[in-house]
Design an enzyme around this catalytic site. Structure first.
Site, mmCIF file in Angstrom:
data_model
loop_
_atom_site.group_PDB
_atom_site.id
_atom_site.type_symbol
_atom_site.label_atom_id
_atom_site.label_comp_id
_atom_site.label_asym_id
_atom_site.label_seq_id
_atom_site.Cartn_x
_atom_site.Cartn_y
_atom_site.Cartn_z
ATOM 1 N N SER A 26 0.855 -1.175 0.000
ATOM 2 C CA SER A 26 0.000 0.000 0.000
ATOM 3 C C SER A 26 0.897 1.233 0.000
ATOM 4 O O SER A 26 1.715 1.423 0.896
ATOM 5 C CB SER A 26 -0.897 -0.039 1.241
ATOM 6 O OG SER A 26 -1.546 1.184 1.367
ATOM 7 N N ASN A 153 -11.384 4.428 -5.719
ATOM 8 C CA ASN A 153 -11.601 5.874 -5.540
ATOM 9 C C ASN A 153 -12.383 6.227 -4.276
ATOM 10 O O ASN A 153 -12.188 7.304 -3.732
ATOM 11 C CB ASN A 153 -12.253 6.477 -6.791
ATOM 12 C CG ASN A 153 -13.581 5.858 -7.102
ATOM 13 O OD1 ASN A 153 -13.893 4.751 -6.653
ATOM 14 N ND2 ASN A 153 -14.382 6.551 -7.871
ATOM 15 N N LEU A 244 -25.167 -18.226 -13.417
ATOM 16 C CA LEU A 244 -26.467 -17.546 -13.272
ATOM 17 C C LEU A 244 -26.607 -16.854 -11.916
ATOM 18 O O LEU A 244 -27.611 -16.974 -11.235
ATOM 19 C CB LEU A 244 -27.617 -18.523 -13.520
ATOM 20 C CG LEU A 244 -27.714 -19.021 -14.960
ATOM 21 C CD1 LEU A 244 -28.794 -20.076 -15.090
ATOM 22 C CD2 LEU A 244 -27.983 -17.877 -15.934
ATOM 23 N N GLU A 250 -21.520 -1.408 -11.190
ATOM 24 C CA GLU A 250 -21.347 0.050 -11.111
ATOM 25 C C GLU A 250 -20.052 0.367 -11.836
ATOM 26 O O GLU A 250 -18.970 0.211 -11.274
ATOM 27 C CB GLU A 250 -21.259 0.492 -9.645
ATOM 28 C CG GLU A 250 -22.537 0.301 -8.865
ATOM 29 C CD GLU A 250 -23.665 1.208 -9.326
ATOM 30 O OE1 GLU A 250 -23.428 2.096 -10.162
ATOM 31 O OE2 GLU A 250 -24.795 1.002 -8.870
ATOM 32 N N CYS A 284 -16.556 8.319 -10.719
ATOM 33 C CA CYS A 284 -17.133 7.662 -11.896
ATOM 34 C C CYS A 284 -18.204 8.496 -12.574
ATOM 35 O O CYS A 284 -18.348 8.470 -13.782
ATOM 36 C CB CYS A 284 -17.708 6.317 -11.486
ATOM 37 S SG CYS A 284 -18.841 6.498 -10.114
ATOM 38 N N GLY A 457 -23.357 0.031 -16.713
ATOM 39 C CA GLY A 457 -23.761 -1.002 -15.764
ATOM 40 C C GLY A 457 -25.244 -1.124 -15.561
ATOM 41 O O GLY A 457 -26.049 -0.524 -16.275
ATOM 42 N N GLU A 461 -27.545 1.176 -6.523
ATOM 43 C CA GLU A 461 -27.128 1.236 -5.134
ATOM 44 C C GLU A 461 -27.930 2.346 -4.465
ATOM 45 O O GLU A 461 -28.503 3.211 -5.121
ATOM 46 C CB GLU A 461 -25.620 1.515 -5.044
ATOM 47 C CG GLU A 461 -24.850 0.366 -5.665
ATOM 48 C CD GLU A 461 -23.380 0.279 -5.282
ATOM 49 O OE1 GLU A 461 -22.670 1.271 -5.476
ATOM 50 O OE2 GLU A 461 -22.960 -0.797 -4.820
HETATM 51 P P1 NAD Z 1 -10.851 -1.992 -12.038
HETATM 52 O O1 NAD Z 1 -11.916 -2.414 -12.968
HETATM 53 O O2 NAD Z 1 -9.451 -2.076 -12.472
HETATM 54 O O3 NAD Z 1 -10.923 -2.855 -10.681
HETATM 55 C C1 NAD Z 1 -12.100 -2.888 -9.898
HETATM 56 C C2 NAD Z 1 -12.024 -4.069 -8.950
HETATM 57 O O4 NAD Z 1 -12.183 -5.275 -9.686
HETATM 58 C C3 NAD Z 1 -10.703 -4.221 -8.189
HETATM 59 O O5 NAD Z 1 -11.004 -4.620 -6.867
HETATM 60 C C4 NAD Z 1 -9.993 -5.341 -8.945
HETATM 61 O O6 NAD Z 1 -9.095 -6.071 -8.150
HETATM 62 C C5 NAD Z 1 -11.167 -6.215 -9.345
HETATM 63 N N1 NAD Z 1 -10.954 -7.066 -10.513
HETATM 64 C C6 NAD Z 1 -10.194 -6.820 -11.606
HETATM 65 N N2 NAD Z 1 -10.320 -7.836 -12.500
HETATM 66 C C7 NAD Z 1 -11.185 -8.721 -11.952
HETATM 67 C C8 NAD Z 1 -11.746 -9.966 -12.410
HETATM 68 N N3 NAD Z 1 -11.441 -10.484 -13.589
HETATM 69 N N4 NAD Z 1 -12.624 -10.611 -11.599
HETATM 70 C C9 NAD Z 1 -12.986 -10.085 -10.399
HETATM 71 N N5 NAD Z 1 -12.478 -8.920 -9.925
HETATM 72 C C10 NAD Z 1 -11.601 -8.237 -10.700
HETATM 73 O O7 NAD Z 1 -11.274 -0.521 -11.602
HETATM 74 P P2 NAD Z 1 -10.458 0.534 -10.720
HETATM 75 O O8 NAD Z 1 -9.307 0.988 -11.565
HETATM 76 O O9 NAD Z 1 -10.222 -0.018 -9.362
HETATM 77 O O10 NAD Z 1 -11.521 1.715 -10.550
HETATM 78 C C11 NAD Z 1 -11.738 2.688 -11.508
HETATM 79 C C12 NAD Z 1 -12.974 2.372 -12.331
HETATM 80 O O11 NAD Z 1 -14.093 2.178 -11.478
HETATM 81 C C13 NAD Z 1 -13.357 3.492 -13.254
HETATM 82 O O12 NAD Z 1 -13.717 2.994 -14.518
HETATM 83 C C14 NAD Z 1 -14.573 4.106 -12.589
HETATM 84 O O13 NAD Z 1 -15.435 4.785 -13.444
HETATM 85 C C15 NAD Z 1 -15.201 2.935 -11.953
HETATM 86 N N6 NAD Z 1 -16.049 3.353 -10.821
HETATM 87 C C16 NAD Z 1 -17.401 3.251 -10.946
HETATM 88 C C17 NAD Z 1 -18.216 3.662 -9.918
HETATM 89 C C18 NAD Z 1 -19.721 3.566 -10.020
HETATM 90 O O14 NAD Z 1 -20.373 3.581 -8.997
HETATM 91 N N7 NAD Z 1 -20.296 3.468 -11.181
HETATM 92 C C19 NAD Z 1 -17.658 4.162 -8.749
HETATM 93 C C20 NAD Z 1 -16.276 4.243 -8.661
HETATM 94 C C21 NAD Z 1 -15.483 3.828 -9.701
#
Ligand code: NAD
Length: 487
Positions: A26, A153, A244, A250, A284, A457, A461
């Site tokens: 970290s 984030n 399923l 999100e 996001c 998505g 929530e």
């Molecule tokens: P990311 O997609 O890289 O990772 C998200 C999470 O998924 C992490 O915990 C990661 O370890 C996990 N992950 C990655 N590959 C996986 C897999 N194959 N199977 C299961 N888990 C897996 O995203 P990030 O870089 O952490 O976050 C930024 C993104 O999140 C941006 O695109 C942002 O827009 C989005 N975001 C969306 C919201 C929303 O509420 N819509 C909120 C915050 C962030």
């Protein structure tokens, strides 16, 4: 080390370590310092977390919703009492300024526990359906053990926004934070135990893209709720579909914020700044395509520039600081590359555009940046940057701007600034997005549903709506007479 937790995982009411899992460092992005070392969950840790969650879920679902709600409300109260401590941890985890984390992170997590604790007793009722002599009833029942997978984030907020409705509905949750921000969720798990939740009800395990699939593909997991990027969403949804499972996605966005020529310009600039610079632009739902009516564009840009250049960048632990670094050095590389693309593709740089020379130290800082004369085909207008980069596009009329705003694969959010009430409602009605704002931007209180459409998505929530995504209906037909058959 500054923020080293007792161990990597929190399972069955206690901290658990297994150093055979791969190392997760970290890093505090304001300085580059390693503040904690953790390990990704091994398959054995995953099994342990699931076994304890299954036990806890049965005990928890047998409680009355009022009793469950009481525990969630107690967790909210503890979070509020410890707001400063939790906010300081969130600042170390993410680099976000303490000025923000004190009001937007643990507090919004506490809001979720308070809200869902409060509605648990009234929002899970079923229906009585009269059928002449016979009748039927419906029950809203929990799904079982749910998995939450977080982005980096809003680590504490996401852990609570997923945990609170899941638990209120009678489920257990296993939460896997982003490997970039592993610390905050462990505290949420600790607090739930202190609030009276059964051991195992909310377990936190660490891991990355290798670990997530161990949870998503496990037959004992009923639901997966992901906050992350669109490519990850596709993978997780596809894996969940193979079993399923229920899913909530999100995902990312490239949301339009439309400023008409009758808008209060200062208010619109505030909205655009909130929607591009809060959390160093790593939100996001940000309104990253700011469509400004040509008649007021230069005035809008002049005011936005002056206010942007006055933003105080610096040490996130100083309460005067308004903008911290990006979450990681990798994210900084990505954002800087987009800034260069913007320049190369012909956008007009109004301010920023690189690394600030005013911030001491070795942090992952970038300048808050505004580009004008951005056109729809430019990379910075199409792709999610996830950094403090505001793209201003011109428009002339309403129908044109609505069509251009909708010409995106994303559909997370959007906003409109105008003094004309009917236009405001007419425009948001036509925008293809899950969450929309009129004359404000990015406010997401727990009372209102939040989520996206199109590639951003599905599922919602917050609000009572979230409970429908963490439960399912069971229908019971009650025969009151003799059962008759034709044979
Ligand atoms: P990311 O997609 O890289 O990772 C998200 C999470 O998924 C992490 O915990 C990661 O370890 C996990 N992950 C990655 N590959 C996986 C897999 N194959 N199977 C299961 N888990 C897996 O995203 P990030 O870089 O952490 O976050 C930024 C993104 O999140 C941006 O695109 C942002 O827009 C989005 N975001 C969306 C919201 C929303 O509420 N819509 C909120 C915050 C962030």
């Amino acid at each position: 080390m500054k923020a080293q937790p007792k161990a990597s995982h929190f399972i069955d009411g206690q901290y658990v370590e297994d150093t055979s899992g791969s190392l997760i460092e970290s890093i505090y992005p304001a300085t580059g310092e390693v503040i904690a070392r953790l390990h990704a969950a091994t398959p054995a840790i995953v099994e342990r977390a699931i076994a304890s969650a299954k036990r806890a879920q049965k005990e928890w679902a047998a409680l009355s919703p009022t009793a469950r709600g009481r525990v969630l409300k107690a967790a909210a109260a503890i979070m509020r009492e410890r707001n400063r401590e939790l906010s300081e941890l969130e600042t170390l985890d993410t680099g976000k300024p303490i000025q923000e984390t004190l009001i937007a992170d643990p507090t919004s997590g506490a809001d979720a526990f308070e809200f869902f604790g409060g509605i648990a007793a009234t929002a899970l009722n079923g229906a009585h359906i009269p059928l002449g002599g016979d009748w039927a009833y419906t029950k809203r029942v929990p799904l079982g053990v749910c998995v939450g997978i977080g982005a980096w984030n809003y680590p504490q907020q996401i852990a609570c926004w997923k945990g609170a409705p899941a638990l209120a509905a009678g489920n257990a949750m296993i939460f896997k934070p982003s490997e970039v921000t592993p610390l905050g969720a462990l505290k949420i798990a600790e607090i739930l135990i202190e609030a009276g939740a059964p051991k195992g009800l909310y377990n936190v395990i660490q891991g990355d893209r290798e670990t997530g699939p161990l949870l998503v593909n496990h037959p004992d997991i009923a639901k997966v709720s992901l906050t992350g990027s669109v490519p990850t969403g596709r993978k997780v949804a596809a894996a969940a579909a193979g079993h399923l499972k229920h899913v909530t996605m999100e995902l990312g966005g490239k949301s339009p914020l439309i400023v008409f020529d009758d808008a209060d310009i200062d208010s619109a600039v505030s909205g655009a700044m909130l929607g591009n610079f809060y959390s160093t632009g790593q939100v996001c739902s940000n309104g990253t395509r700011v469509f400004v009516h040509r008649a007021i564009k230069e005035e809008f840009l002049a005011r936005a520039r002056a206010r942007t250049e006055a933003i105080i960048l610096g040490d996130p632990q100083d309460e005067a600081t308004q903008m911290g670094p990006l979450v990681s050095f990798a994210q900084r590389e990505k954002v800087l590359a987009y800034m260069e693309k913007g320049k190369a593709e012909g956008a007009r740089l109004i301010t920023g555009g690189g690394i600030p020379d005013t911030v001491p130290g070795q942090g992952a800082f970038v300048q808050p940046t505004i580009f004008a004369d951005v056109t729809d085909d430019m990379t910075i207008a199409r792709e999610e940057i996830f950094g403090p980069v505001m793209c201003v596009l011109d428009f002339d009329d309403e129908a044109e701007v609505i069509a251009r705003a909708n010409a995106s694969e994303f559909g997370l959010a959007g906003g409109v600034f105008t003094a004309d009430l009917s236009r405001a409602h007419r425009v948001v009605d036509q925008l293809e997005a899950g969450t929309l704002w009129i004359n404000t931007y990015n406010l997401c209180p727990v009372e209102i549903p939040f989520g996206g459409s199109k590639q951003s998505g599905f599922g919602r929530e917050n609000s009572a709506e979230a409970l429908t995504h963490y439960s399912e209906l069971k229908t019971v037909y009650v025969g009151m007479g003799k059962c008759e058959a034709p044979y």
